[in-house]
Scaffold this active site. Structure first.
Site, PDB file in Angstrom:
ATOM      1  N   ASP A 194      -0.456  46.654   5.423  1.00  0.00           N
ATOM      2  CA  ASP A 194       0.020  47.900   4.794  1.00  0.00           C
ATOM      3  C   ASP A 194      -0.528  49.037   5.643  1.00  0.00           C
ATOM      4  O   ASP A 194      -1.307  48.813   6.581  1.00  0.00           O
ATOM      5  CB  ASP A 194      -0.528  47.993   3.355  1.00  0.00           C
ATOM      6  CG  ASP A 194      -0.138  49.289   2.664  1.00  0.00           C
ATOM      7  OD1 ASP A 194       1.026  49.701   2.790  1.00  0.00           O
ATOM      8  OD2 ASP A 194      -1.004  49.914   2.003  1.00  0.00           O
ATOM      9  N   SER A 195      -0.151  50.260   5.288  1.00  0.00           N
ATOM     10  CA  SER A 195      -0.690  51.405   6.010  1.00  0.00           C
ATOM     11  C   SER A 195      -2.144  51.685   5.593  1.00  0.00           C
ATOM     12  O   SER A 195      -2.833  52.433   6.269  1.00  0.00           O
ATOM     13  CB  SER A 195       0.156  52.638   5.707  1.00  0.00           C
ATOM     14  OG  SER A 195       0.135  52.883   4.317  1.00  0.00           O
ATOM     15  N   HIS A 248       0.702  51.311  -3.131  1.00  0.00           N
ATOM     16  CA  HIS A 248      -0.459  52.094  -3.549  1.00  0.00           C
ATOM     17  C   HIS A 248      -0.425  52.367  -5.067  1.00  0.00           C
ATOM     18  O   HIS A 248      -1.458  52.587  -5.679  1.00  0.00           O
ATOM     19  CB  HIS A 248      -0.487  53.457  -2.836  1.00  0.00           C
ATOM     20  CG  HIS A 248      -1.033  53.402  -1.443  1.00  0.00           C
ATOM     21  ND1 HIS A 248      -0.403  52.752  -0.410  1.00  0.00           N
ATOM     22  CD2 HIS A 248      -2.168  53.939  -0.905  1.00  0.00           C
ATOM     23  CE1 HIS A 248      -1.111  52.896   0.705  1.00  0.00           C
ATOM     24  NE2 HIS A 248      -2.189  53.607   0.432  1.00  0.00           N
ATOM     25  N   CYS A 294       5.915  51.418  -4.206  1.00  0.00           N
ATOM     26  CA  CYS A 294       4.898  51.707  -3.198  1.00  0.00           C
ATOM     27  C   CYS A 294       3.687  50.904  -3.634  1.00  0.00           C
ATOM     28  O   CYS A 294       3.296  50.958  -4.812  1.00  0.00           O
ATOM     29  CB  CYS A 294       4.566  53.196  -3.165  1.00  0.00           C
ATOM     30  SG  CYS A 294       3.166  53.577  -2.088  1.00  0.00           S
ATOM     31  N   CYS A 326       4.003  46.619   2.009  1.00  0.00           N
ATOM     32  CA  CYS A 326       4.264  48.054   2.083  1.00  0.00           C
ATOM     33  C   CYS A 326       5.769  48.255   1.967  1.00  0.00           C
ATOM     34  O   CYS A 326       6.539  47.639   2.712  1.00  0.00           O
ATOM     35  CB  CYS A 326       3.758  48.561   3.434  1.00  0.00           C
ATOM     36  SG  CYS A 326       4.192  50.273   3.780  1.00  0.00           S
ATOM     37  N   GLU A 329      -4.976  57.081  -1.405  1.00  0.00           N
ATOM     38  CA  GLU A 329      -5.731  56.646  -0.223  1.00  0.00           C
ATOM     39  C   GLU A 329      -7.048  57.422  -0.119  1.00  0.00           C
ATOM     40  O   GLU A 329      -8.057  56.903   0.346  1.00  0.00           O
ATOM     41  CB  GLU A 329      -4.869  56.859   1.024  1.00  0.00           C
ATOM     42  CG  GLU A 329      -5.419  56.244   2.290  1.00  0.00           C
ATOM     43  CD  GLU A 329      -5.277  54.714   2.378  1.00  0.00           C
ATOM     44  OE1 GLU A 329      -4.402  54.139   1.711  1.00  0.00           O
ATOM     45  OE2 GLU A 329      -6.059  54.108   3.124  1.00  0.00           O
TER      46      GLU A 329
END
Ligand code: DGL
Length: 265
Positions: A11-12, A188, A186, A74, A154
């Site tokens: 993932d990022s 996140h 997403c 992601c 994040e």
């Protein structure tokens, strides 16, 4: 390919850890190889070309480290690179993305109007909308880009009054009115699921994709006869740029002995 090789996930940033955790819960014998591309986070604001480039580099890295399956944890990356990586590694290693499994889940339920929230890259790709309509033409799909959310999470801003205010502001958008379900497109967002549930107060089904993805990973490994039943090996977590919130989140999910390695690809 051997059963005791790890599952490669990327993932990022910390979002994919929610998927990694779900995989770990469902498949406790499997070891994980995780890459969080924190240097290039947020993917959601990047061009498709850049996201493709990063994803290909990470995929090469995870394969070189011995991954037996690749999980694109992601939505932004899945939106633009899933098919590319799937075709590129055909016959070599299976690739699981986060979009098709959740689309299948939504069409299997009696949902007439569904909301999708995600990054600009995910919403801009229209992947969810197109696939949902292809499988169920009668379904109404409302997509809304919520670009502040992933960077906010994040940075460790969740479960506080600032995050709740931003979430409420996005979810009160008139376009989401009348939805029966909301897809957290997403990885996140499971970290703010509590706050989203609080906003809707049980009026809307909030679909967190992590368990759905974990099941898709199990199915793929089962089909390939690659499910590991022996003793779990060591997990490895890599980031392209060390961040405190990544370390903190990893600690919460996997226990304090987790070591994070910084690596530039
Ligand atoms: N976790 C990523 C996703 O599922 C998004 C975060 C980002 O924009 O980098 O789309």
């Amino acid at each position: 390919m051997k059963k005791n090789q790890p599952i490669g996930i990327f993932d990022s940033g910390i979002g994919g850890l929610t998927v990694a955790k779900a995989i770990s819960n469902l498949l406790p014998n499997e070891s994980l190889l995780y890459f969080g591309d924190t240097e290039h986070m947020p993917y959601g604001d990047r061009s498709a070309e850049h996201i493709r480039q990063y994803s290909e580099n990470i995929a090469e890295f995870l394969i070189a480290k011995g991954a037996k399956i690749l999980v694109i944890a992601c939505n932004s990356a899945s939106s633009v690179t899933y098919q590319l990586l799937k075709d590129k590694y055909k016959g070599q290693i299976d690739v699981v993305g986060v979009i098709s499994p959740v689309v299948d889940y939504v069409v299997s339920k009696d949902i007439k109007k569904v909301g999708i929230i995600g990054t600009k890259a995910t919403i801009g790709s229209k992947n969810h909308e197109v696939l949902l309509k292809e499988k169920k033409s009668s379904i109404k799909v409302v997509s809304l880009a919520t670009p502040l959310l992933a960077p906010m999470i994040e940075e460790g801003f969740f479960n506080n009054s600032i995050s709740q205010t931003i979430i409420n502001s996005y979810l009160s958008n008139w376009r989401l009115k009348g939805i029966q379900a909301l897809v957290l497109a997403c990885t996140h967002y499971p970290l703010i699921k509590k706050e989203i549930l609080k906003y809707y107060n049980k009026r809307v089904e909030v679909i967190d994709t992590t368990e759905i993805i974990a099941n898709a990973v199990r199915k793929s490994l089962q089909e390939q006869k690659l499910l590991h039943t022996g003793k779990r090996g060591t997990d490895h977590f890599y980031v392209s740029e060390f961040t405190e919130s990544f370390e903190k989140t990893t600690d919460v999910f996997y226990g304090s002995q987790v070591r994070i390695e910084e690596i530039k690809l």
